[in-house]
Scaffold this active site. Structure first.
Site, PDB file in Angstrom:
ATOM      1  CB  ILE A 140      -0.742  -0.061   1.138  1.00  0.00           C
ATOM      2  CG1 ILE A 140      -1.878  -1.244   1.347  1.00  0.00           C
ATOM      3  CG2 ILE A 140      -1.680   1.210   1.218  1.00  0.00           C
ATOM      4  CD1 ILE A 140      -2.765  -1.413   0.101  1.00  0.00           C
ATOM      5  CE  LYS A 141       3.363   4.723  -5.063  1.00  0.00           C
ATOM      6  NZ  LYS A 141       3.519   4.756  -6.705  1.00  0.00           N
ATOM      7  CB  ILE A 142       1.494   5.595   2.948  1.00  0.00           C
ATOM      8  CG1 ILE A 142       0.291   4.448   3.134  1.00  0.00           C
ATOM      9  CG2 ILE A 142       1.063   6.850   3.988  1.00  0.00           C
ATOM     10  CD1 ILE A 142       0.153   3.922   4.863  1.00  0.00           C
TER      11      ILE A 142
END
Length: 368
Positions: A140-142
Site C-alpha cells: 500500500i503506497k502512503i
C-alpha cells in the site's frame, strides 16, 4: 527466453528491477510475464496517471465497466473495484517471484492522494485497500508527508506492507525509517510473539525531479553550470548512507532478531527528464545492495540496450556530500527545494487522481 544480460547484471549487484507501469492488457496479454522472464522484472508500481491511461486506452475494461454501470455503483467504488482487480491479478502473476524472493514479487496500490494530509483517513484507506486486494505480496503506497508518517507506523503495526512514496529529503527519509521501525516495535508491544517476517516495506526516494528543480534554481543563481545534473544522484547516494546507518543500528538488530526485514530504499522517478543527460544515469549511478529501482518501460529498455553499472553508491558518499554543499553555497535553498517538491508531488498525484476519477465517470456513463 534468457534474461537480458545487462539487467541480470544489475540484479546480481543487488538492485531489484521493478516496472513503473501496469494495465490489464499488459497482465492478460503476456507482456508483464515476458518482462519477468526476459527483463529481470520482479515488482510493479502503479499511480493514478498509469491507471487513467490504461482505462481510457483499452477495451479490456468494457465488460467490467458495463457491469458496474448497470449496478449504479459510485464512481469512487468503481475506481477502486477496477484498480484492485488489476493489482490483484498482477500480484497473482508475480506470486512465484514473491515465493522465491520475499519482499519482491510485489505490486503497489496507493491511497487516494487527496488524503495525504489526513493521518486517520490515510490509515483507514490503507487498511481497506489491504483487505480489498487481499494478497500478501501487495504494497500500500502512503505518501511521506508529516501526516503520513503516523499512518505508516499504524499500518505497519497492523501487519500491512507499505511502499512509502514521495520522499525527497534526507531529513524526511530518516523520519520514514523511524516510522517503519516504530510500527514494528508497536506490533511487538501488542504481541511479543508477533511474526514480523511477513511485513515488508520500501521507501520511495524520488530522483529526477530533484535535478529538474535544482537545475532551474542553479540557472537562476548564475551558478557554475558543472553543478547541474548532479544533485539528484548525490541526494540519493546520501540517502543510502543514512539507510546503512539505520539498518546497522542496535535498534534495528533487536527487530531483525524477531524476523523483521529491512525497509529497502526504492529509487523512484528514474526516467531522465533532461535530454542532455544519459538516459540511464539514474539507474547506472544508483547501484547498491538491497535497493529497488522502479523504472518506466522506456528507461528499462534503454538500460537493457546500453546500460552499464557505474561507481558503487558506497564509494560516492564524500563526493555526494561535497556536491550538496556546493549547491547550497551557490545560493540554492535546499529546504525550500524539498518542500516545493513534496507539495508539487502531492498535487500532481491529486490532479492525476481527479483525471482518473473523470475517466472512470465518463466510461461508466458510456457503458450504462
Amino acid at each position: 527466453m534468457a534474461q537480458n544480460e545487462k539487467l541480470a547484471e544489475l540484479s546480481s549487484a543487488g538492485v531489484a528491477v521493478w516496472l513503473d507501469d501496469l494495465s490489464r492488457d499488459m497482465i492478460h496479454g503476456g507482456k508483464l510475464q515476458s518482462l519477468v522472464d526476459e527483463r529481470s522484472v520482479v515488482g510493479v508500481t502503479t499511480n493514478p496517471t498509469i491507471f487513467a491511461a490504461a482505462i481510457s486506452g483499452s477495451e479490456s475494461y468494457d465488460d467490467q465497466l458495463h457491469a458496474l454501470a448497470v449496478r449504479q455503483v459510485s464512481v469512487e467504488e468503481a475506481l477502486r473495484t477496477i484498480t484492485a482487480a488489476d493489482v490483484r491479478d498482477a500480484c497473482d502473476l508475480l506470486a512465484p517471484v514473491a515465493q522465491r524472493q520475499p519482499g519482491d514479487g510485489r505490486v503497489s496500490l496507493e491511497v487516494a492522494p487527496g488524503l495525504a494530509h489526513d493521518t486517520d483517513a490515510t490509515a483507514a484507506e490503507a487498511a481497506h485497500l489491504w483487505w480489498l486486494v487481499d494478497r500478501p505480496n501487495l504494497y500500500i503506497k502512503i505518501p511521506a508527508t508529516e501526516e503520513g508518517l503516523s499512518a505508516i507506523t499504524s499500518s505497519i503495526a497492523r501487519g500491512i506492507s507499505v511502499n512509502v512514496t514521495l520522499i525527497f529529503s534526507l531529513e524526511r527519509y530518516r523520519a520514514v525509517m523511524d516510522a517503519y521501525l516504530s510500527g514494528l516495535e508497536q506490533r511487538l508491544a501488542e504481541d511479543a510473539d508477533a511474526d514480523l517476517s511477513g511485513i515488508a516495506s520500501v521507501a520511495s526516494f524520488f530522483v529526477s525531479r530533484v535535478d529538474s528543480e535544482i537545475d532551474k534554481r542553479l540557472d537562476k543563481a548564475g551558478a557554475d553550470p558543472s553543478l547541474k545534473g548532479k544533485a539528484a544522484l548525490a541526494n540519493a547516494q546520501l540517502a543510502y548512507q543514512a539507510y546503512e546507518e539505520v539498518f546497522s543500528s542496535d535498534r534495528w538488530k533487536a527487530l531483525e532478531a524477531k524476523g523483521a526485514r529491512p525497509q529497502r530504499p526504492l529509487w523512484a522517478s528514474t526516467g531522465v527528464k533532461n535530454p542532455d543527460y544519459s538516459d540511464t544515469m539514474y539507474v547506472s549511478e544508483l547501484v547498491a545492495p538491497g535497493t529497488v529501482n522502479t523504472m518506466p518501460e522506456k528507461t528499462l529498455q534503454a538500460f537493457a540496450d546500453h546500460g552499464s553499472i557505474g561507481t558503487p553508491v558506497q564509494k560516492s558518499y564524500d563526493e555526494a556530500a561535497s556536491v550538496m554543499t556546493s549547491i547550497a553555497d551557490a545560493g540554492v535553498d535546499l529546504d525550500d527545494v524539498f518542500r516545493v517538491l513534496e507539495d508539487e508531488g502531492v498535487q500532481k498525484f491529486v490532479d492525476s487522481w481527479d483525471e482518473l476519477t473523470e475517466s472512470v465517470r465518463t466510461e461508466l456513463q458510456d457503458k450504462a
